[in-house]
Design a protein around this motif. Sequence first.
Motif, PDB file in Angstrom:
ATOM      1  N   ARG A 113      10.897   2.188   0.673  1.00 20.89           N
ATOM      2  CA  ARG A 113       9.483   1.758   1.277  1.00 20.89           C
ATOM      3  C   ARG A 113       9.831   1.113   2.357  1.00 20.89           C
ATOM      4  NH1 ARG A 113       5.101  -2.280  -1.363  1.00 20.89           N
ATOM      5  NH2 ARG A 113       3.978  -2.102   0.827  1.00 20.89           N
ATOM      6  N   ALA A 136       2.555   6.938  12.537  1.00 24.20           N
ATOM      7  CA  ALA A 136       1.723   6.130  11.187  1.00 24.20           C
ATOM      8  C   ALA A 136       0.787   6.761  10.241  1.00 24.20           C
ATOM      9  CB  ALA A 136       0.405   6.142  12.287  1.00 24.20           C
ATOM     10  N   VAL A 137       1.418   7.850  10.050  1.00 27.13           N
ATOM     11  CA  VAL A 137       1.749   8.516   8.580  1.00 27.13           C
ATOM     12  C   VAL A 137       2.492   8.361   7.360  1.00 27.13           C
ATOM     13  CG1 VAL A 137       1.881  11.376   7.038  1.00 27.13           C
ATOM     14  CG2 VAL A 137       0.303  10.921   8.876  1.00 27.13           C
ATOM     15  N   SER A 151       1.283  10.143  15.534  1.00 27.32           N
ATOM     16  CA  SER A 151       0.570  10.333  14.231  1.00 27.32           C
ATOM     17  C   SER A 151       1.601  10.760  13.582  1.00 27.32           C
ATOM     18  CB  SER A 151       0.097  11.392  14.579  1.00 27.32           C
ATOM     19  OG  SER A 151      -1.003  11.917  15.725  1.00 27.32           O
ATOM     20  N   ILE A 174       4.379   5.350   8.228  1.00 23.28           N
ATOM     21  CA  ILE A 174       4.013   3.290   7.397  1.00 23.28           C
ATOM     22  C   ILE A 174       2.751   3.447   6.521  1.00 23.28           C
ATOM     23  CG2 ILE A 174       2.745   1.670   8.545  1.00 23.28           C
ATOM     24  CD1 ILE A 174       4.205   2.533  11.800  1.00 23.28           C
ATOM     25  N   LEU A 175       1.690   4.295   6.897  1.00 20.78           N
ATOM     26  CA  LEU A 175       0.850   4.199   5.379  1.00 20.78           C
ATOM     27  C   LEU A 175       1.554   4.774   4.752  1.00 20.78           C
ATOM     28  CD1 LEU A 175      -2.326   5.843   7.691  1.00 20.78           C
ATOM     29  CD2 LEU A 175      -2.208   3.638   6.709  1.00 20.78           C
ATOM     30  N   HIS A 176       2.383   6.393   4.368  1.00 20.90           N
ATOM     31  CA  HIS A 176       3.068   6.433   3.406  1.00 20.90           C
ATOM     32  C   HIS A 176       4.076   5.582   2.246  1.00 20.90           C
ATOM     33  CE1 HIS A 176       4.884   8.954   0.257  1.00 20.90           C
ATOM     34  NE2 HIS A 176       5.983   9.124   1.135  1.00 20.90           N
ATOM     35  N   SER A 177       4.828   4.609   3.283  1.00 18.35           N
ATOM     36  CA  SER A 177       5.549   3.491   2.565  1.00 18.35           C
ATOM     37  C   SER A 177       4.568   2.121   1.824  1.00 18.35           C
ATOM     38  CB  SER A 177       5.545   2.819   3.846  1.00 18.35           C
ATOM     39  OG  SER A 177       5.486   2.003   4.632  1.00 18.35           O
ATOM     40  N   MET A 178       3.414   2.329   2.586  1.00 22.17           N
ATOM     41  CA  MET A 178       2.265   0.854   1.650  1.00 22.17           C
ATOM     42  C   MET A 178       2.134   1.739   0.607  1.00 22.17           C
ATOM     43  SD  MET A 178       1.957  -1.764   4.200  1.00 22.17           S
ATOM     44  CE  MET A 178       2.313  -1.409   5.742  1.00 22.17           C
ATOM     45  N   ALA A 179       1.754   2.838   0.294  1.00 21.46           N
ATOM     46  CA  ALA A 179       1.836   3.466  -1.006  1.00 21.46           C
ATOM     47  C   ALA A 179       2.821   3.308  -1.988  1.00 21.46           C
ATOM     48  CB  ALA A 179       1.006   4.493  -0.425  1.00 21.46           C
TER      49      ALA A 179
END
Length: 95
Positions: A5, A81-82, A78, A84-89
Motif C-alpha cells: 500500500r 490519482a488512480v 490522472s 493513490i485511490l488504489h492504495s487507499m482501497a
Amino acid sequence: MELNRNQYFFLGIVFILVGLQLRMVSSYVLNEHATRFLAERTQSSSSSATMVSFTSDVGALPKKVINPPEWLGWCLISFGAVLILHSMAMKKPGG
C-alpha cells in the motif's frame, strides 16, 4: 516483487508531482551534454550524425528544446490519482 500500500501511494504522489511539473513548464531546454547524448543515440538522419562529429571538434551543438504535449501532464496526474485511490482501497500493511 509485489508492491504494498505504501509503495502504491508513493508512486501516486510521484506521478502527480511529475504531471504538475509538466503542466507548469511549457518547454525544457537541454544542456550541451544532454543534447549531444541524444544526437549520438538517435542519429535520425545522416546530417545530424555529421553535425555531431563536426561540432564536437568546433564547439557546442544548438541546444535541444523539448515541448511536451499538454495531455501528458494530465495523463500523469490522472494516473497518480488512480494509484493513490488504489492504495487507499488496499489493506493496511502489518494489520
